[in-house]
Scaffold this active site. Structure first.
Site, PDB file in Angstrom:
ATOM      1  N   TYR A   1       9.114  12.156   6.800  1.00 49.40           N
ATOM      2  CA  TYR A   1       8.087  13.245   6.706  1.00 49.40           C
ATOM      3  C   TYR A   1       8.660  14.430   7.619  1.00 49.40           C
ATOM      4  O   TYR A   1       9.271  14.292   8.779  1.00 49.40           O
ATOM      5  CB  TYR A   1       6.721  12.731   6.932  1.00 49.40           C
ATOM      6  CG  TYR A   1       5.777  13.896   6.895  1.00 49.40           C
ATOM      7  CD1 TYR A   1       5.488  14.518   5.466  1.00 49.40           C
ATOM      8  CD2 TYR A   1       5.254  14.511   7.783  1.00 49.40           C
ATOM      9  CE1 TYR A   1       4.713  15.516   5.393  1.00 49.40           C
ATOM     10  CE2 TYR A   1       4.341  15.548   7.925  1.00 49.40           C
ATOM     11  CZ  TYR A   1       4.060  16.151   6.181  1.00 49.40           C
ATOM     12  OH  TYR A   1       3.228  17.186   6.350  1.00 49.40           O
TER      13      TYR A   1
ATOM     14  N   ALA B   1       7.879  -8.479   8.468  1.00 43.87           N
ATOM     15  CA  ALA B   1       9.184  -8.204   8.143  1.00 43.87           C
ATOM     16  C   ALA B   1      10.179  -7.757   9.300  1.00 43.87           C
ATOM     17  O   ALA B   1      11.296  -7.718   9.055  1.00 43.87           O
ATOM     18  CB  ALA B   1       8.775  -6.666   7.497  1.00 43.87           C
TER      19      ALA B   1
ATOM     20  N   THR C   1       0.830  -1.063   0.179  1.00 44.59           N
ATOM     21  CA  THR C   1       0.078  -0.145   0.064  1.00 44.59           C
ATOM     22  C   THR C   1       0.747   1.381   0.116  1.00 44.59           C
ATOM     23  O   THR C   1       2.123   1.081   0.262  1.00 44.59           O
ATOM     24  CB  THR C   1      -0.805   0.066   1.288  1.00 44.59           C
ATOM     25  OG1 THR C   1       0.029   0.069   2.470  1.00 44.59           O
ATOM     26  CG2 THR C   1      -2.056  -1.014   1.295  1.00 44.59           C
ATOM     27  N   GLY C   2       0.342   2.488  -0.224  1.00 49.73           N
ATOM     28  CA  GLY C   2       1.169   3.643  -0.052  1.00 49.73           C
ATOM     29  C   GLY C   2       2.211   3.787  -0.687  1.00 49.73           C
ATOM     30  O   GLY C   2       2.305   3.501  -1.829  1.00 49.73           O
TER      31      GLY C   2
ATOM     32  N   TYR D   1       4.019  15.956  15.091  1.00 47.53           N
ATOM     33  CA  TYR D   1       4.695  15.286  14.272  1.00 47.53           C
ATOM     34  C   TYR D   1       6.167  15.094  14.246  1.00 47.53           C
ATOM     35  O   TYR D   1       6.648  14.223  15.072  1.00 47.53           O
ATOM     36  CB  TYR D   1       4.358  15.509  12.638  1.00 47.53           C
ATOM     37  CG  TYR D   1       4.831  14.310  12.029  1.00 47.53           C
ATOM     38  CD1 TYR D   1       3.905  13.095  11.734  1.00 47.53           C
ATOM     39  CD2 TYR D   1       5.995  14.046  11.505  1.00 47.53           C
ATOM     40  CE1 TYR D   1       4.409  12.043  10.794  1.00 47.53           C
ATOM     41  CE2 TYR D   1       6.580  13.166  10.898  1.00 47.53           C
ATOM     42  CZ  TYR D   1       5.467  11.897  10.474  1.00 47.53           C
ATOM     43  OH  TYR D   1       6.190  10.800   9.958  1.00 47.53           O
TER      44      TYR D   1
ATOM     45  N   VAL E   1      -2.922  10.750   1.925  1.00 48.73           N
ATOM     46  CA  VAL E   1      -3.804   9.710   2.413  1.00 48.73           C
ATOM     47  C   VAL E   1      -3.300   8.369   2.432  1.00 48.73           C
ATOM     48  O   VAL E   1      -3.459   7.694   1.389  1.00 48.73           O
ATOM     49  CB  VAL E   1      -5.181  10.124   2.060  1.00 48.73           C
ATOM     50  CG1 VAL E   1      -6.121   9.211   3.238  1.00 48.73           C
ATOM     51  CG2 VAL E   1      -5.677  11.453   1.918  1.00 48.73           C
TER      52      VAL E   1
ATOM     53  N   LEU F   1       7.964   0.583   5.736  1.00 49.87           N
ATOM     54  CA  LEU F   1       7.094  -0.042   6.779  1.00 49.87           C
ATOM     55  C   LEU F   1       6.186   1.263   7.539  1.00 49.87           C
ATOM     56  O   LEU F   1       6.938   2.204   8.014  1.00 49.87           O
ATOM     57  CB  LEU F   1       7.943  -0.773   7.552  1.00 49.87           C
ATOM     58  CG  LEU F   1       8.443  -2.069   6.995  1.00 49.87           C
ATOM     59  CD1 LEU F   1       9.188  -3.021   7.987  1.00 49.87           C
ATOM     60  CD2 LEU F   1       7.300  -2.913   6.327  1.00 49.87           C
TER      61      LEU F   1
HETATM   62  P1  NAD Z   1       1.222   2.244   4.567  1.00 51.31           P
HETATM   63  O1  NAD Z   1       0.302   2.151   5.671  1.00 51.31           O
HETATM   64  O2  NAD Z   1       0.399   2.813   3.283  1.00 51.31           O
HETATM   65  O3  NAD Z   1       2.149   1.165   4.173  1.00 51.31           O
HETATM   66  C1  NAD Z   1       2.719   0.371   5.022  1.00 51.31           C
HETATM   67  C2  NAD Z   1       3.225  -0.887   4.528  1.00 51.31           C
HETATM   68  O4  NAD Z   1       4.048  -1.777   5.585  1.00 51.31           O
HETATM   69  C3  NAD Z   1       2.184  -1.842   4.238  1.00 51.31           C
HETATM   70  O5  NAD Z   1       2.765  -2.648   2.833  1.00 51.31           O
HETATM   71  C4  NAD Z   1       2.058  -2.917   5.081  1.00 51.31           C
HETATM   72  O6  NAD Z   1       1.808  -4.158   4.619  1.00 51.31           O
HETATM   73  C5  NAD Z   1       3.571  -3.018   5.508  1.00 51.31           C
HETATM   74  N1  NAD Z   1       3.797  -3.424   7.000  1.00 51.31           N
HETATM   75  C6  NAD Z   1       3.451  -3.019   8.210  1.00 51.31           C
HETATM   76  N2  NAD Z   1       3.600  -3.841   9.224  1.00 51.31           N
HETATM   77  C7  NAD Z   1       4.397  -4.693   8.743  1.00 51.31           C
HETATM   78  C8  NAD Z   1       4.942  -5.951   9.063  1.00 51.31           C
HETATM   79  N3  NAD Z   1       5.286  -6.118  10.403  1.00 51.31           N
HETATM   80  N4  NAD Z   1       5.870  -6.690   8.126  1.00 51.31           N
HETATM   81  C9  NAD Z   1       5.556  -6.654   6.867  1.00 51.31           C
HETATM   82  N5  NAD Z   1       5.014  -5.508   6.298  1.00 51.31           N
HETATM   83  C10 NAD Z   1       4.491  -4.766   7.105  1.00 51.31           C
HETATM   84  O7  NAD Z   1       2.127   3.407   4.895  1.00 51.31           O
HETATM   85  P2  NAD Z   1       2.654   4.745   4.111  1.00 51.31           P
HETATM   86  O8  NAD Z   1       2.160   5.884   4.850  1.00 51.31           O
HETATM   87  O9  NAD Z   1       2.939   4.550   2.659  1.00 51.31           O
HETATM   88  O10 NAD Z   1       4.243   4.817   4.915  1.00 51.31           O
HETATM   89  C11 NAD Z   1       5.432   4.228   4.325  1.00 51.31           C
HETATM   90  C12 NAD Z   1       6.613   5.144   4.964  1.00 51.31           C
HETATM   91  O11 NAD Z   1       6.168   6.191   4.241  1.00 51.31           O
HETATM   92  C13 NAD Z   1       6.436   5.404   6.391  1.00 51.31           C
HETATM   93  O12 NAD Z   1       8.008   5.273   6.767  1.00 51.31           O
HETATM   94  C14 NAD Z   1       5.897   6.997   6.383  1.00 51.31           C
HETATM   95  O13 NAD Z   1       6.328   7.396   7.573  1.00 51.31           O
HETATM   96  C15 NAD Z   1       6.495   7.446   5.220  1.00 51.31           C
HETATM   97  N6  NAD Z   1       5.725   8.609   4.907  1.00 51.31           N
HETATM   98  C16 NAD Z   1       4.408   8.781   4.767  1.00 51.31           C
HETATM   99  C17 NAD Z   1       3.729   9.932   4.431  1.00 51.31           C
HETATM  100  C18 NAD Z   1       2.022   9.802   4.337  1.00 51.31           C
HETATM  101  O14 NAD Z   1       1.583  11.043   4.208  1.00 51.31           O
HETATM  102  N7  NAD Z   1       1.498   8.894   4.372  1.00 51.31           N
HETATM  103  C19 NAD Z   1       4.387  11.079   4.157  1.00 51.31           C
HETATM  104  C20 NAD Z   1       5.827  10.875   4.035  1.00 51.31           C
HETATM  105  C21 NAD Z   1       6.309  10.057   4.560  1.00 51.31           C
END
Ligand code: NAD
Length: 393
Positions: A224, A111, A50-51, A234, A269, A138
Site C-alpha cells: 500500500y 505460515a 480474509t481480505g 503509513y 476495510v 499475510l
Molecule cells: P487481513 O487481516 O484481512 O488478512 C490477513 C490474512 O493473513 C488472513 O488470512 C490471516 O489468517 C492470515 N494470517 C495472519 N497471520 C498468519 C500466520 N501467522 N499464519 C498464517 N496466516 C496468517 O489483511 P489484508 O488487509 O487483506 O492484508 C493482506 C495484505 O494486503 C497485507 O500485506 C496488507 O498490507 C495488504 N494491503 C491491505 C490494504 C488494506 O487497506 N487492507 C491495502 C493495500 C494492501
C-alpha cells in the site's frame, strides 16, 4: 446459538457463520459475472481466509477454474465461542468450490513456521505437482523467526517525529485528535521483520527447493502507498519501511530468476486496516468520494482486475517506474485525492456523518465478521460449529 456482534475497539470477537458464507458467495457471484480468466491452474494463497488473500483465492478459483491451496491462521468454534470469520469464510469457500468441482484445500497454522512450509510443500507434491501462482497476503502483528526462535512484534508508528492529526472512533462516531510518538529503532526493525519480505523469500526458497514451483511461476505480495494525509503514519512510518523491504524483496527474488511482483492495492476495510490509527477516517472520507464518482471498489473487484487485467491479460505485466503493479490508480486519482484532502480539513464530530461515508465503513466492518449479509436473519439461532471440508479428511 444466537450470534450477535461483540465489538471491542477495532475488533469484533464474534463472527456469524451464515453471514460469512453469504459474503463469500457474494464475492463468487461478482467474479462469475465477469469474463472468465485464462489464468493460473494451481494457486497457493498464503493468508487465504480474509481480505485480499481470500478475494484472490475466489478470483482464481471461480474466475479461472484454478485449484487452490490456502494457508491461514484461524480458530474453530469451541466452548460457546464462535469460530473466527476467516474460519467460516474458508468453510464456505471450500463448500462452494466442491459444488463447482474445484480442488480446494486449506492448511491452518502459523505460515511463518518451517513446519507449515514443509506441510504445504508436501501437499502440493501430493495433490498438485507444482503451483504456478503464489500469493503472499499475510497481515500479522507478530512473527516468530523460525531460525532464531525470536518473536518480533510490529508497531504502527511514525519515524523521526511525533505524528499529530485527527482520527475517528468509528463506533462512537467521534473525531478526535491523535498523537503518536516516533518509533524506536527496535520497533522499526520489529515491523520490518514481521511485515517485510523475509518470510516471503523463505516461502519462495522452500517451494523452489522442494521442486513444487512451476518453472514459469509468478508470485505476488501486497503493498500500500496511500496519500500525503497518511504518509507520516503509513508509508514513511514503520509499516512503510516494512513495505519498502517487501518491494526490495520482489527485486531480489526477480534477480534470483523468479517472476516476483508487488501489487499496490487500494485502501479497504479489513481486520488489519481497521487497526491503523487515522486510516479509518481517511477510508470513510475516501469511500464517500469514490462512491459518488462511481469509482468505489472492494477487495474482490481489485483481485479480479489483478488476475484478468494485469497478470494474465496476455503480454507483459504493466508496472510503474518502481516495478510495482498498481491497482490503487482510482484511489490515487488527483480529483479524488483533492476532494478527500478538502474534506479532511473540514471534518469534525458534528459533520462526520455528512462528510464521510461512516455508514459504509461501519457496514464493511460488520461484514468482515458476517453481520451485514442481506437475507440472513440475525435474530435466529445458528450452529456455530462449522467444519472446513479439507480439515475433516
Ligand atoms: P487481513 O487481516 O484481512 O488478512 C490477513 C490474512 O493473513 C488472513 O488470512 C490471516 O489468517 C492470515 N494470517 C495472519 N497471520 C498468519 C500466520 N501467522 N499464519 C498464517 N496466516 C496468517 O489483511 P489484508 O488487509 O487483506 O492484508 C493482506 C495484505 O494486503 C497485507 O500485506 C496488507 O498490507 C495488504 N494491503 C491491505 C490494504 C488494506 O487497506 N487492507 C491495502 C493495500 C494492501
Amino acid at each position: 446459538m444466537l450470534v450477535q456482534p461483540r465489538i471491542r475497539g477495532f475488533i469484533c470477537t464474534t463472527a456469524h457463520p451464515q453471514g460469512c458464507a453469504g459474503q463469500v458467495r457474494e464475492q463468487i457471484a461478482h467474479v462469475r459475472a465477469q469474463a472468465p480468466i485464462t489464468g493460473p491452474k494451481n494457486v497457493l494463497v498464503i493468508g487465504s481466509s480474509t481480505g485480499y488473500g481470500l478475494a484472490t483465492r475466489i478470483a482464481a478459483a471461480f474466475g479461472g477454474g484454478a485449484s487452490t491451496l490456502g494457508v491461514c491462521f484461524e480458530r474453530a468454534a469451541e466452548d460457546g465461542r464462535t469460530a473466527t470469520a476467516g474460519w467460516y469464510n474458508t468453510a464456505a469457500f471450500e463448500q462452494e468450490a466442491a459444488s463447482a468441482g474445484l480442488y480446494a484445500q486449506t492448511i491452518v497454522g502459523d505460515a511463518f513456521s518451517r513446519a507449515i512450509k514443509d506441510e504445504v510443500c508436501d501437499r502440493i507434491r501430493r495433490d498438485l505437482g507444482q503451483v504456478d501462482l503464489v500469493i503472499y497476503s499475510l497481515a500479522s502483528p507478530r512473527r516468530t523467526d523460525p531460525l532464531t526462535g525470536v518473536t518480533h512484534v510490529s508497531a504502527i508508528k511514525p519515524i523521526g517525529n511525533t505524528f499529530a492529526n485527527k482520527t475517528v472512533d468509528v463506533q462512537q462516531g467521534v473525531v478526535k485528535p491523535v498523537s503518536i510518538e516516533p518509533a524506536t529503532e527496535d520497533e522499526i526493525a520489529g515491523t520490518i521483520a514481521v511485515m517485510g519480505g523475509e518470510d516471503w523469500a523463505l516461502w519462495m526458497n522452500a517451494l523452489r527447493s522442494a521442486g513444487v514451483l512451476a518453472p514459469d511461476a509468478v508470485t505476488v505480495a501486497y503493498s500500500y502507498i496511500g496519500p500525503a494525509l497518511t504518509r507520516a503514519i503509513y508509508r514513511e512510518g514503520t509499516i512503510g519501511r516494512a513495505k519498502d523491504h517487501l518491494e526490495a524483496t520482489a527485486h531480489a527474488l526477480t534477480a534470483d530468476g523468479l517472476r516476483a511482483y508487488v501489487a499496490v492495492n487500494k485502501a479497504v476495510v479489513t481486520q488489519s486496516s481497521s487497526a491503523i490509527p487515522v486510516v479509518p477516517l481517511y477510508i470513510s472520507l475516501l469511500f464517500g468520494v469514490m462512491k459518488e464518482k462511481g469509482l468505489h471498489e472492494g477487495c474482490i473487484e481489485q483481485m479480479y482486475r489483478l488476475l484478468a487485467e494485469r497478470l494474465y491479460a496476455g503480454g507483459s505485466v504493466p508496472v510503474d517506474e518502481a516495478g510495482r503493479i498498481r491497482l490503487d490508480e482510482r484511489e490515487m486519482q488527483a480529483d479524488v485525492q483533492a476532494q478527500v484532502a478538502a474534506l479532511w480539513d473540514l471534518v469534525d464530530t458534528d459533520n462526520l456523518e455528512q462528510l464521510a461515508d461512516l455508514k459504509g465503513y461501519r457496514e464493511d466492518f460488520l461484514q468482515l465478521f458476517g453481520f451485514a449479509t442481506e437475507g440472513v436473519d440475525y435474530g435466529t439461532e445458528v450452529e456455530p460449529v462449522v467444519p472446513i471440508r479439507s480439515l475433516e479428511d
